[in-house]
Design an enzyme around this catalytic site. Structure first.
Site, PDB file in Angstrom:
ATOM      1  N   LYS A 148       0.840  -1.203   0.000  1.00  0.00           N
ATOM      2  CA  LYS A 148       0.000   0.000   0.000  1.00  0.00           C
ATOM      3  C   LYS A 148       0.876   1.254   0.000  1.00  0.00           C
ATOM      4  CE  LYS A 148      -3.991   1.747   2.677  1.00  0.00           C
ATOM      5  NZ  LYS A 148      -4.837   1.446   3.844  1.00  0.00           N
ATOM      6  N   SER A 223      -9.575   1.557   2.821  1.00  0.00           N
ATOM      7  CA  SER A 223      -8.591   2.356   2.109  1.00  0.00           C
ATOM      8  C   SER A 223      -7.536   1.540   1.364  1.00  0.00           C
ATOM      9  CB  SER A 223      -7.891   3.309   3.089  1.00  0.00           C
ATOM     10  OG  SER A 223      -7.173   2.603   4.078  1.00  0.00           O
ATOM     11  N   SER A 247     -10.215  -1.107   6.697  1.00  0.00           N
ATOM     12  CA  SER A 247      -9.511  -0.730   5.468  1.00  0.00           C
ATOM     13  C   SER A 247      -8.831  -1.878   4.738  1.00  0.00           C
ATOM     14  CB  SER A 247      -8.472   0.351   5.766  1.00  0.00           C
ATOM     15  OG  SER A 247      -9.107   1.526   6.200  1.00  0.00           O
TER      16      SER A 247
END
Length: 575
Positions: A148, A223, A247
Site C-alpha cells: 500500500k 482504504s 480498510s
C-alpha cells in the site's frame, strides 16, 4: 468650528479611502497566496504523475526485453499457482525468480491499465531481483509483493493521497519492507488509496479513481483498495495493507479476496504512515491481503520472525504458532447475522447463514450470539473525534468521493450542536454522529472516552466467555459499493475498537434473488444512512459476498485457522 469642518471631512474621506485600499490589498494578497498554493499543488501532482508514468514505462520496457530473451516462459501457468505452490517451485528450482517476477510485472501493468490501482512501480525491485538468491532460505523467496502507498519504501513518497505529503520521500524502508526483503520477497509496486485514507471508496486527487476488478462501475473499496483491486485482478498474489475501521476487510470483501487485520501491535507499524500520528482511540494495524487463507498465514509466519522483533522491540516476540493454525479440533463458534445498528444487505445475511450451516454440518458448535449490548454511538464518537480536528486541513484540492465528509467536518460547532439537537427525535443515529463531530472539549473528556473503550472491551470479552465461544462469525459489508458512497461503518470498526484479530473470506456471489429482496429493505432506522446504504449496494448481482471471522486479542493464529475452515467448507460445498 466651521473652518475646521472641511478638514475633518477630508480626513474622514482619506481614512475611508485608505481602509478600502487596505482591504483590497489584503484581499489581493490572500488571492495571490491561494493561486500560488493551487499552482504549487498542481505542480506536485504533475511531478507525482510523471514519476508514476515513467516507472510504468520503464517496467514495460523491462518486461518486453525479458520476454524477447526468454520466449519459453509460461506466464499463464505461473499466474495460476497459489502462493504455497509458487514458493515450493521457487525453492526446488523448477521456477526461477526472474520468470515469476516478470510474469507478475506484465500482469500488473495490464491490470493497472484497466483498474488504475498502482501509484508507482518500485524500479529498485529490478536490482533486488539480481541479488535475491542470497535470501534463498527465506519463506517468501522470489515472491513479488505489492504494498500500500502509505508503507515506507526508501526514496519513495508515502502521501496517503494528500498533496502536502508529496515530495517527501521516505529516508528508509519500513520494518515490514525490511522483513519482506530478508525473507526473500521482492516488493515491486505501490498501490492506490483514498485521500486521507478514510473512505470506503478509493480515489484521490493525485492518482485518481481505482475501480473494482469484477465491475468497473463499482469501487474496489478503501482504504487498501489498490491492493484489493490488484490482487483481485490477478496482478499480485500477496500484498500488505493497513486497517483502521475496515480498510483491509472492506476492499477484500468488495474485490473477492482474503484479508486479515491482526491484533494491533502484533506486526510492526514503524514506517507505516498514518494520516495523523498520535491517534489512539481506534487502533490501526497493517496486515496481509491475498487470494487464499494459506497465503495470509504464510505471510504472517514470515513476518513474525526474530529479525522483526530485533528491529522493533515494541512488538511482542511471539512467533507464528503453526500448531494452532493447523489444528483440527472442533470450534465453538458464535454466530451474528446483524449488529442491530445497520441492516445487512440480503447477500450479507445469506452468506453468514450458509456458512453457519456448513460449519454445523462439519461438527462445529455454532451458537446464536447477539451483541451483548446494541451498537453504541461512543465508538463512532471516538472515530470521528479522533480525526475531525486535522483530517482536511492538509491543503490541496478535495477528492469528489470525500466532498460530503469535507462539508460535515467544516461546519461550525455551534451549528453541529443545534442540528444534532433538532434531529435527535426523528434521526437519533444521525444526531449522535453530528454530535460526535463536535469533538471532545477537554483532556478529562478524552480520558473518559478511553475509559469507556476499556469498559467496552472487558464487557465484550466477558460476553464471549458467558457464551462459551472461541471465535465469532459475522457479516462484513457488501457487495461492492457504487462510486462515491461511504456508509455502514458499524460492522468493521467495532473490531478495531476492541482490538480483536479479524479476517474476511469470500464465500458466495450476489444473486438475482438478493437484488430483488434488497428492494424491500428499508433499514432499522429508516433514515438517510439506511437509504444511502441501499443505494450503495444496489446493482451488485454477480459480485463477491464475504463473511468476517473474529477471535480474541492475540489469538491471530486461531482466527486464521477459523478462516481456513470456512474457506475449505465453502470450496467443498461448491464441488
Amino acid at each position: 468650528h466651521l473652518a475646521f469642518n472641511p478638514i475633518l471631512k477630508m480626513d474622514n474621506w482619506t481614512a475611508a479611502l485608505l481602509t478600502g485600499v487596505a482591504c483590497i490589498v489584503g484581499y489581493l494578497v490572500v488571492l495571490v497566496k491561494k493561486i500560488n498554493s493551487l499552482r504549487q499543488a498542481e505542480e506536485k501532482i504533475k511531478r507525482a504523475r510523471n514519476r508514476r508514468e515513467q516507472s510504468l514505462q520503464r517496467a514495460e520496457q523491462a518486461v518486453l526485453r525479458y520476454k524477447e530473451s526468454h520466449p519459453t516462459t509460461d506466464s499463464a501457468l505461473i499466474l495460476t499457482l497459489s502462493l504455497s505452490e509458487l514458493t515450493q517451485q521457487l525453492k526446488d528450482g523448477s521456477l526461477s525468480p526472474e520468470d515469476v517476477f516478470y510474469s507478475y510485472m506484465e500482469k500488473t501493468l495490464a491490470v493497472n491499465k484497466k483498474l488504475n490501482c498502482c501509484t508507482e512501480v518500485l524500479l529498485e525491485s529490478l536490482d533486488q531481483l539480481k541479488t535475491v538468491g542470497s535470501n534463498k532460505d527465506g519463506l517468501l523467496y522470489g515472491v513479488p509483493v505489492s504494498i500500500k502507498e502509505n508503507i515506507a519504501f526508501k526514496d519513495h513518497d508515502c502521501s496517503c493521497g494528500v498533496i502536502i505529503n508529496l515530495d517527501q520521500p521516505a529516508e528508509k524502508d519500513s520494518v515490514l519492507v525490511q522483513i519482506l526483503k530478508k525473507q526473500g520477497a521482492i516488493p515491486f509496486v505501490k498501490t492506490n488509496l483514498p485521500q486521507a485514507l478514510l473512505s470506503y471508496d478509493c480515489s484521490n486527487p493525485i492518482y485518481g479513481q481505482t475501480v473494482n476488478p469484477h465491475n468497473p462501475q463499482k469501487t474496489s473499496g478503501g482504504s487498501s483498495g489498490g491492493e484489493a483491486a490488484l490482487i483481485g485482478g490477478g496482478g499480485s498474489l500477496l500484498g500488505i495493507g493497513t486497517d483502521l475501521g475496515g480498510s483491509i476487510r472492506i476492499p477484500a470483501s468488495f474485490s473477492g479476496i482474503c484479508g486479515f487485520k491482526p491484533t494491533a501491535g502484533r506486526l510492526s507499524s514503524q514506517g507505516v504512515r498514518p494520516i495523523y500520528r498520535g491517534q489512539k482511540s481506534v487502533l490501526s494495524s497493517p496486515g496481509p491481503m491475498a487470494r487464499d487463507v494459506d497465503s495470509l498465514a504464510l505471510c504472517m509466519q514470515a513476518l513474525l520472525c526474530d529479525h522483526m522483533f530485533s528491529l522493533d522491540p515494541t512488538v511482542p516476540p511471539l512467533p507464528f504458532n503453526m500448531e494452532i493454525y493447523r489444528s483440527s479440533r472442533p470450534l465453538r463458534i458464535g454466530y451474528l447475522e446483524n449488529d442491530g445498528y445497520t441492516q445487512p444487505s440480503p447477500s450479507m445475511a445469506r452468506g453468514v447463514r450458509e456458512v453457519k450451516a456448513l460449519l454445523e454440518q462439519a461438527g462445529h458448535t455454532v451458537r446464536d450470539t447477539h451483541t451483548h449490548k446494541p451498537y453504541n454511538n461512543h465508538f463512532q464518537a471516538f472515530f470521528l473525534c479522533a480525526n475531525e480536528p486535522f483530517l482536511f486541513r492538509k491543503g490541496g484540492p478535495e477528492d469528489p468521493c470525500l466532498k460530503g465528509q469535507f462539508h460535515r467536518y467544516r461546519l461550525p460547532k455551534w451549528y453541529k450542536t443545534i442540528r444534532s439537537f433538532l434531529l435527535k427525535p426523528k434521526s437519533p443515529r444521525i444526531s449522535a454522529n453530528i454530535r460526535a463531530l463536535c469533538g471532545v472539549r477537554s483532556v478529562p473528556d478524552l480520558w473518559k472516552q478511553h475509559a469507556a473503550v476499556e469498559d467496552y472491551i472487558h464487557e465484550t470479552i466477558a460476553h464471549w466467555r458467558s457464551c462459551n465461544i472461541d471465535v465469532l462469525l459475522c457479516p462484513v459489508i457488501g457487495p461492492a459499493y457504487n462510486l462515491f458512497y461511504c456508509t455502514a461503518l458499524s460492522y468493521t470498526i467495532v473490531y478495531n475498537l476492541l482490538n480483536f484479530p479479524v479476517g474476511v473470506v469470500t464465500v458466495s456471489t450476489v444473486t438475482s434473488k438478493d437484488e430483488e429482496e434488497l428492494k424491500h429493505c428499508n433499514g432499522y432506522y429508516q433514515d438517510m444512512w439506511d437509504k444511502l446504504f441501499k443505494e450503495a449496494v444496489a446493482g451488485g448481482e454477480g459480485l463477491p459476498v464475504a463473511v468476517q471471522c473474529v477471535a480474541l486479542p492475540w489469538q491471530d493464529e486461531l482466527c486464521l485457522r477459523f478462516m481456513k475452515e470456512v474457506e475449505q467448507l465453502v470450496k467443498q460445498s461448491k464441488k
